[in-house]
Design a protein around this motif. Structure first.
Motif, PDB file in Angstrom:
ATOM      1  N   GLU A 180       0.831  -1.203   0.000  1.00 50.78           N
ATOM      2  CA  GLU A 180       0.000   0.000   0.000  1.00 50.78           C
ATOM      3  C   GLU A 180       0.867   1.256   0.000  1.00 50.78           C
ATOM      4  O   GLU A 180       0.544   2.250  -0.660  1.00 50.78           O
ATOM      5  CB  GLU A 180      -0.918  -0.011   1.226  1.00 50.78           C
ATOM      6  N   ARG A 181       1.974   1.204   0.721  1.00 46.09           N
ATOM      7  CA  ARG A 181       2.879   2.369   0.779  1.00 46.09           C
ATOM      8  C   ARG A 181       3.509   2.613  -0.591  1.00 46.09           C
ATOM      9  O   ARG A 181       3.667   3.765  -1.020  1.00 46.09           O
ATOM     10  CB  ARG A 181       3.952   2.126   1.841  1.00 46.09           C
ATOM     11  N   ARG A 182       3.842   1.545  -1.315  1.00 47.76           N
ATOM     12  CA  ARG A 182       4.398   1.725  -2.658  1.00 47.76           C
ATOM     13  C   ARG A 182       3.340   2.315  -3.598  1.00 47.76           C
ATOM     14  O   ARG A 182       3.661   3.138  -4.458  1.00 47.76           O
ATOM     15  CB  ARG A 182       4.923   0.384  -3.193  1.00 47.76           C
ATOM     16  N   LEU A 183       2.087   1.897  -3.432  1.00 39.36           N
ATOM     17  CA  LEU A 183       1.009   2.491  -4.228  1.00 39.36           C
ATOM     18  C   LEU A 183       0.915   3.988  -3.972  1.00 39.36           C
ATOM     19  O   LEU A 183       0.747   4.783  -4.897  1.00 39.36           O
ATOM     20  CB  LEU A 183      -0.323   1.827  -3.879  1.00 39.36           C
ATOM     21  N   CYS A 184       1.007   4.368  -2.695  1.00 36.06           N
ATOM     22  CA  CYS A 184       0.949   5.797  -2.348  1.00 36.06           C
ATOM     23  C   CYS A 184       2.114   6.545  -2.984  1.00 36.06           C
ATOM     24  O   CYS A 184       1.946   7.650  -3.517  1.00 36.06           O
ATOM     25  CB  CYS A 184       0.965   5.951  -0.827  1.00 36.06           C
ATOM     26  N   TYR A 185       3.288   5.940  -2.954  1.00 33.16           N
ATOM     27  CA  TYR A 185       4.476   6.555  -3.550  1.00 33.16           C
ATOM     28  C   TYR A 185       4.305   6.737  -5.056  1.00 33.16           C
ATOM     29  O   TYR A 185       4.625   7.796  -5.606  1.00 33.16           O
ATOM     30  CB  TYR A 185       5.691   5.674  -3.243  1.00 33.16           C
ATOM     31  N   VAL A 186       3.786   5.702  -5.726  1.00 34.50           N
ATOM     32  CA  VAL A 186       3.553   5.792  -7.167  1.00 34.50           C
ATOM     33  C   VAL A 186       2.564   6.908  -7.472  1.00 34.50           C
ATOM     34  O   VAL A 186       2.758   7.700  -8.406  1.00 34.50           O
ATOM     35  CB  VAL A 186       3.040   4.447  -7.716  1.00 34.50           C
ATOM     36  N   ALA A 187       1.498   7.005  -6.697  1.00 34.47           N
ATOM     37  CA  ALA A 187       0.494   8.044  -6.933  1.00 34.47           C
ATOM     38  C   ALA A 187       1.096   9.429  -6.775  1.00 34.47           C
ATOM     39  O   ALA A 187       0.873  10.323  -7.601  1.00 34.47           O
ATOM     40  CB  ALA A 187      -0.677   7.854  -5.972  1.00 34.47           C
ATOM     41  N   MET A 188       1.870   9.636  -5.722  1.00 33.60           N
ATOM     42  CA  MET A 188       2.461  10.952  -5.472  1.00 33.60           C
ATOM     43  C   MET A 188       3.416  11.356  -6.592  1.00 33.60           C
ATOM     44  O   MET A 188       3.435  12.525  -7.024  1.00 33.60           O
ATOM     45  CB  MET A 188       3.213  10.943  -4.136  1.00 33.60           C
ATOM     46  N   THR A 189       4.183  10.403  -7.082  1.00 32.33           N
ATOM     47  CA  THR A 189       5.201  10.736  -8.083  1.00 32.33           C
ATOM     48  C   THR A 189       4.640  10.788  -9.502  1.00 32.33           C
ATOM     49  O   THR A 189       5.410  10.893 -10.455  1.00 32.33           O
ATOM     50  CB  THR A 189       6.369   9.734  -8.013  1.00 32.33           C
ATOM     51  N   ARG A 190       3.316  10.713  -9.658  1.00 32.85           N
ATOM     52  CA  ARG A 190       2.717  10.991 -10.971  1.00 32.85           C
ATOM     53  C   ARG A 190       2.614  12.493 -11.196  1.00 32.85           C
ATOM     54  O   ARG A 190       2.351  12.942 -12.321  1.00 32.85           O
ATOM     55  CB  ARG A 190       1.298  10.409 -11.080  1.00 32.85           C
ATOM     56  N   ALA A 191       2.778  13.300 -10.150  1.00 33.20           N
ATOM     57  CA  ALA A 191       2.558  14.745 -10.226  1.00 33.20           C
ATOM     58  C   ALA A 191       3.820  15.476 -10.655  1.00 33.20           C
ATOM     59  O   ALA A 191       4.914  15.195 -10.157  1.00 33.20           O
ATOM     60  CB  ALA A 191       2.096  15.263  -8.872  1.00 33.20           C
ATOM     61  N   ARG A 192       3.641  16.423 -11.572  1.00 33.80           N
ATOM     62  CA  ARG A 192       4.759  17.256 -12.008  1.00 33.80           C
ATOM     63  C   ARG A 192       4.884  18.502 -11.138  1.00 33.80           C
ATOM     64  O   ARG A 192       5.949  18.798 -10.598  1.00 33.80           O
ATOM     65  CB  ARG A 192       4.578  17.664 -13.467  1.00 33.80           C
ATOM     66  N   ASP A 193       3.798  19.263 -11.012  1.00 31.06           N
ATOM     67  CA  ASP A 193       3.876  20.584 -10.383  1.00 31.06           C
ATOM     68  C   ASP A 193       3.178  20.666  -9.030  1.00 31.06           C
ATOM     69  O   ASP A 193       3.657  21.345  -8.128  1.00 31.06           O
ATOM     70  CB  ASP A 193       3.260  21.643 -11.310  1.00 31.06           C
ATOM     71  N   GLY A 194       2.009  20.027  -8.911  1.00 34.19           N
ATOM     72  CA  GLY A 194       1.225  20.167  -7.690  1.00 34.19           C
ATOM     73  C   GLY A 194       0.662  18.845  -7.215  1.00 34.19           C
ATOM     74  O   GLY A 194       0.266  18.004  -8.025  1.00 34.19           O
ATOM     75  N   LEU A 195       0.633  18.666  -5.905  1.00 35.86           N
ATOM     76  CA  LEU A 195       0.093  17.441  -5.307  1.00 35.86           C
ATOM     77  C   LEU A 195      -0.813  17.843  -4.153  1.00 35.86           C
ATOM     78  O   LEU A 195      -0.410  18.614  -3.269  1.00 35.86           O
ATOM     79  CB  LEU A 195       1.239  16.550  -4.802  1.00 35.86           C
ATOM     80  N   VAL A 196      -2.040  17.327  -4.160  1.00 40.60           N
ATOM     81  CA  VAL A 196      -3.021  17.618  -3.109  1.00 40.60           C
ATOM     82  C   VAL A 196      -3.468  16.306  -2.487  1.00 40.60           C
ATOM     83  O   VAL A 196      -3.984  15.423  -3.176  1.00 40.60           O
ATOM     84  CB  VAL A 196      -4.250  18.380  -3.665  1.00 40.60           C
ATOM     85  N   LEU A 197      -3.264  16.169  -1.183  1.00 40.16           N
ATOM     86  CA  LEU A 197      -3.712  15.008  -0.433  1.00 40.16           C
ATOM     87  C   LEU A 197      -4.940  15.409   0.379  1.00 40.16           C
ATOM     88  O   LEU A 197      -5.015  16.528   0.881  1.00 40.16           O
ATOM     89  CB  LEU A 197      -2.616  14.511   0.515  1.00 40.16           C
ATOM     90  N   THR A 198      -5.905  14.513   0.517  1.00 43.06           N
ATOM     91  CA  THR A 198      -7.068  14.814   1.345  1.00 43.06           C
ATOM     92  C   THR A 198      -7.317  13.664   2.303  1.00 43.06           C
ATOM     93  O   THR A 198      -7.076  12.499   1.978  1.00 43.06           O
ATOM     94  CB  THR A 198      -8.341  15.056   0.508  1.00 43.06           C
ATOM     95  N   THR A 199      -7.795  14.009   3.490  1.00 45.87           N
ATOM     96  CA  THR A 199      -8.141  13.014   4.484  1.00 45.87           C
ATOM     97  C   THR A 199      -9.407  13.462   5.195  1.00 45.87           C
ATOM     98  O   THR A 199      -9.885  14.584   4.992  1.00 45.87           O
ATOM     99  CB  THR A 199      -6.997  12.806   5.494  1.00 45.87           C
ATOM    100  N   VAL A 200      -9.969  12.570   5.997  1.00 48.89           N
ATOM    101  CA  VAL A 200     -11.196  12.849   6.740  1.00 48.89           C
ATOM    102  C   VAL A 200     -10.929  12.568   8.206  1.00 48.89           C
ATOM    103  O   VAL A 200     -10.404  11.509   8.556  1.00 48.89           O
ATOM    104  CB  VAL A 200     -12.360  11.970   6.224  1.00 48.89           C
ATOM    105  N   GLU A 201     -11.294  13.530   9.047  1.00 51.99           N
ATOM    106  CA  GLU A 201     -11.178  13.354  10.493  1.00 51.99           C
ATOM    107  C   GLU A 201     -12.563  13.468  11.104  1.00 51.99           C
ATOM    108  O   GLU A 201     -13.184  14.538  11.082  1.00 51.99           O
ATOM    109  CB  GLU A 201     -10.238  14.404  11.100  1.00 51.99           C
ATOM    110  N   ARG A 202     -13.067  12.356  11.603  1.00 51.23           N
ATOM    111  CA  ARG A 202     -14.339  12.322  12.329  1.00 51.23           C
ATOM    112  C   ARG A 202     -14.340  11.030  13.136  1.00 51.23           C
ATOM    113  O   ARG A 202     -13.433  10.211  12.988  1.00 51.23           O
ATOM    114  CB  ARG A 202     -15.525  12.376  11.365  1.00 51.23           C
TER     115      ARG A 202
END
Length: 801
Positions: free
Chosen positions: A426-448
């Motif tokens: 799962e961590r490698r998947l996250c890494y692959v997703a992040m490194t698809r970005a050239r200029d901007g990266l936006v992460l979102t999460t939910v706290e409840r």
């Protein structure tokens, strides 16, 4: 076999191998981290004596490896070619330094279970904007926040390429709805499943009803279609009457005076019966293709072509065309599928086997249109801006699921990592997703409550990550979806108008262009709202009544709310399922598994009553009871019924042989109770209650399903309710609470726990309060939706992972 048999050929016939050695003097393998043992063996064999082999790969991007063997390919390569030269490629030409550093912090969490733990990427690109972490109140809020950010980016010049990369298909649903409501151009890469189209779902519901008119769930959906337009209160009235009379909805509407309806509703019911007869004649004459054509003409193409100027209507028309092609192709492959029943069986098998209805014509143009895809689909792609949503524990990283068929570790030829390989993947998947970005990266999460940010959020934290706590939305994002299609269309347009109004509030005072665009959206949505309330006429159809407000059916008077364990479990499974089953009371047929359990329980009840009467029947007599008690409800396939009947017979025989030497007459069998808990009442039946020498009792509940461990049982609410009934109704205190698994003739027992009873009372009271308040918000999940009786009529159903 293409790989394995090729290796076998080369080993057995060296002359053939020599031909290929000469033909391929140099070999280059890309994406080497995704190769397996067989492929590496083939490559090494082809390299032959020249050893002119070059492989390129990155173990941190191994997202297609089996069983966590992320760097096994590189280790195997080293073993076969120990003298190979290694060249470390660490310069990145795609992502900004801030993106690389953030992604690097995450992937370092895999520690020594990386082929090169010290690897760190760098780039000569400018720093770029900080990586953003947007903390949202819930998933509806998350969808709104992402849509707002995307709209801002699309307004810049030049327009950047934007992608939303999600861990599972289900995570995109709210965002797709929000982007559609706000008319933000987007495409789902790889195409959505054809059966996700509501238009196609309508057609399939009609076909299933034609084949089996006693199918009340699909009858409920068809009655709500615009061509018939039975209002939701009338639908509920019909469903309740049918359930009370133990009839199907179609039977209840066919029998005079079985259901009392107002004149307009009676006219619509007659329209329903006439249409069904027309479709049945079409199926008899033209098979599945003929009835499909007829249904498409009457509920499919024509109504949507009236609104074909809208993108949604156009998409539905295209989906219907693809469905018709699927029907034709199925018949071409096997003419026996011309029969409607044969085709529907094929459709069930096709879906069960994992067949998909995909449109492969994905739009990857990028400019001006947001791309939505899974992280796996994004491998090898790149975008100016990337959004990575739902970084929440249980979502991303996803929960580890046990393998359906575990692979023996002893047979593996690859070295496994020492750590948690699921989390590492799962961590490698996250890494692959992040490194698809050239200029901007936006992460979102939910706290409840019960939703914790992903571990990857903590790992990504650093100077390059800007955390933004967003205030919760001022307007409720989620509204309980109505069931009737006219009401659903109204609600969708109402929500779209709310979204536009919210967007207007955020416009700058001097943004004339933005104001003009929003006003145009508002005008178009208002017209759609009017069209939803007053649909355009289709020749020969009866128009549905406009449904006021949201079209929600009012919760009936529940002063004397009586609940069973099954009802409590249904509500905990999904409140919307409870609404369909117990508020709307839509009749459903028992499944084969449920009917098997009912038949076995009936036999054991009769056996227990004979023991209580001082009689000890022989095994032959018990099996005769089983044969006499057997009912076939829920069995459409005689072969499956025969199999289950034999299986149940064997369970009864095994139970008899295991227990006859120690039999004692039970105190009660199938003991009914009515128990007050707070301001609610509980009712039910206890399978068996046995006495103990100390005056206490043991509660026994028979289970015909798969045995469970204590950890798998969970909170034991069922047994706890039975213990409350014993204590408060029967006046005896149970010593032991047991599940008796008939498959293995084993008991799983628990001690009586007063604190558990108090906790259960609180749970029951809370559920009763929510039911009285009409809180039936759905909790869609692929695993739950796929086994739900009402998945074909629930607007919130999640079709796939």
């Amino acid at each position: 076999d293409l790989v394995v048999e090729s290796v076998r050929l080369f080993l057995e016939q060296p002359a053939r191998l020599a031909v290929f050695n000469a033909r391929l003097p140099f070999i280059l393998v890309d994406e080497f981290q995704d190769t397996n043992v067989a492929q590496i063996t083939l490559v090494a064999t082809l390299a032959g004596r020249t050893r002119n082999l070059c492989v390129v790969g990155d173990d941190d991007q191994a997202i297609y490896r089996f069983r966590g063997a992320s760097y096994a390919s590189f280790l195997l390569f080293q073993e076969r070619f120990p003298d190979a030269a290694t060249v470390r490629l660490t310069q990145n030409y795609r992502s900004s330094p801030r993106i690389l550093r953030t992604a690097g912090r995450v992937i370092r969490g895999n520690g020594d279970d990386r082929y090169d733990p010290d690897k760190s990427l760098w780039t000569a690109r400018p720093p770029g904007p900080p990586v953003e972490l947007l903390v949202c109140a819930d998933y509806g809020h998350e969808a709104q926040v992402i849509a707002d950010k995307i709209r801002t980016l699309l307004g810049s010049s030049p327009v950047p390429s934007i992608a939303v990369l999600y861990r599972a298909h289900a995570h995109r649903e709210r965002l797709v709805e929000r982007l559609a409501q706000e008319q933000i151009p987007h495409t789902v890469v790889g195409g959505q499943s054809l059966l996700e189209s509501e238009a196609v779902q309508d057609v399939v519901a009609c076909l299933r009803l034609v084949h089996d008119p006693s199918d009340s769930v699909h009858a409920f959906r068809v009655l709500g279609l615009p061509i018939i337009g039975l209002a939701l209160p009338d639908l509920v009235q019909v469903a309740r009457a049918a359930k009370q009379q133990q009839r199907s909805i179609e039977q209840a509407l066919r029998i005079p005076k079985a259901v009392t309806l107002r004149p307009d509703a009676r006219q619509r019911a007659r329209r329903f019966r006439a249409l069904l007869q027309t479709w049945q004649r079409a199926a008899a004459r033209g098979g599945v293709e003929g009835v499909t054509r007829r249904v498409l003409e009457e509920i499919g193409y024509r109504p949507r072509l009236y609104a074909a100027a809208g993108a949604e209507a156009q998409a539905e028309v295209m989906a219907l065309s693809r469905w018709y092609r699927f029907v034709q192709q199925a018949i071409e492959i096997d003419p026996a599928r011309r029969d409607l029943g044969a085709f529907l069986r094929y459709l069930d098998f096709y879906q069960e086997a994992g067949g998909e209805f995909k449109d492969d014509a994905a739009d990857l143009s990028g400019t001006g249109k947001v791309q939505l895809m899974t992280i796996h689909q994004a491998k090898g792609l790149e975008f100016d801006w990337v959004f990575l949503p739902s970084l929440v524990q249980g979502r991303f990283p996803s929960r580890s699921r046990p393998e359906a068929i575990p692979f023996p570790v002893a047979l593996m030829k690859e070295r496994l990592p020492a750590g948690d390989f699921h989390l590492q993947e799962e961590r490698r998947l996250c890494y692959v997703a992040m490194t698809r970005a050239r200029d901007g990266l936006v992460l979102t999460t939910v706290e409840r409550p019960y939703h914790r940010p992903s571990v990857f959020v903590r790992e990504a934290a650093g100077d390059d990550l800007a955390r933004v706590e967003l205030p919760p939305p001022t307007v409720l994002e989620q509204v309980q979806p109505p069931l009737a299609r006219p009401a659903l269309a109204l609600l969708e347009q109402e929500q779209a108008i709310i979204g536009i109004m919210q967007s207007l509030k955020r416009l700058a005072p001097d943004d004339a262009r933005g104001l003009e665009g929003h006003l145009a959206q508002l005008t178009e949505t208002a017209r759609a709202l009017v069209a939803a309330a007053h649909p355009l006429p289709v020749p020969g159809t009866i128009l549905p009544l406009p449904v006021p407000g949201t079209g929600l059916y009012p919760v009936p008077d529940m002063k004397d709310l009586k609940l069973s364990f099954s009802q409590l479990e249904t509500y905990r499974f999904c409140p919307s399922k409870y609404q369909y089953a117990y508020v709307y009371q839509i009749p459903t047929r028992p499944t084969a598994q449920m009917q098997l359990g009912t038949n076995v329980h009936a036999c054991l009840e009769a056996l227990g009553r004979q023991l209580m009467a001082g009689q000890t029947p022989s095994l032959e007599e018990v099996l005769a009871i089983y044969e006499a008690a057997w009912t076939s409800d829920g069995y459409a396939d005689p072969a499956i019924e025969a199999r289950d009947k034999a299986y149940g017979r064997q369970m009864i025989a095994d139970y008899y042989e295991r227990n006859r030497a120690t039999w004692q007459p039970p105190l009660f069998v199938e003991k009914s109770f009515l128990l007050q808990v707070g301001d609610a009442w509980l009712r039910g039946f206890i399978d068996r209650i046995d006495s103990r020498p100390d005056g206490r009792v043991e509660i026994v509940d028979y289970k015909t399903g798969k045995p469970k461990t204590k950890a798998e049982v969970g909170d034991r609410l069922q047994l706890t309710i039975y213990a409350m009934a014993c204590r408060d109704v029967l006046g005896v205190t149970p010593e032991t609470l047991s599940f008796y698994y008939l498959q293995t003739n084993e008991k799983l027992s628990f001690p009586y726990d007063e604190a558990a009873l108090d906790e259960a009372a609180q749970t029951i009271t809370a559920i009763a309060q929510k039911i009285r308040a009409g809180e039936f918000t759905p909790t869609p999940d692929y695993g739950k939706c796929r086994i739900c009786d009402f998945r074909t009529i629930c607007p919130a159903a999640t079709p796939r992972v």
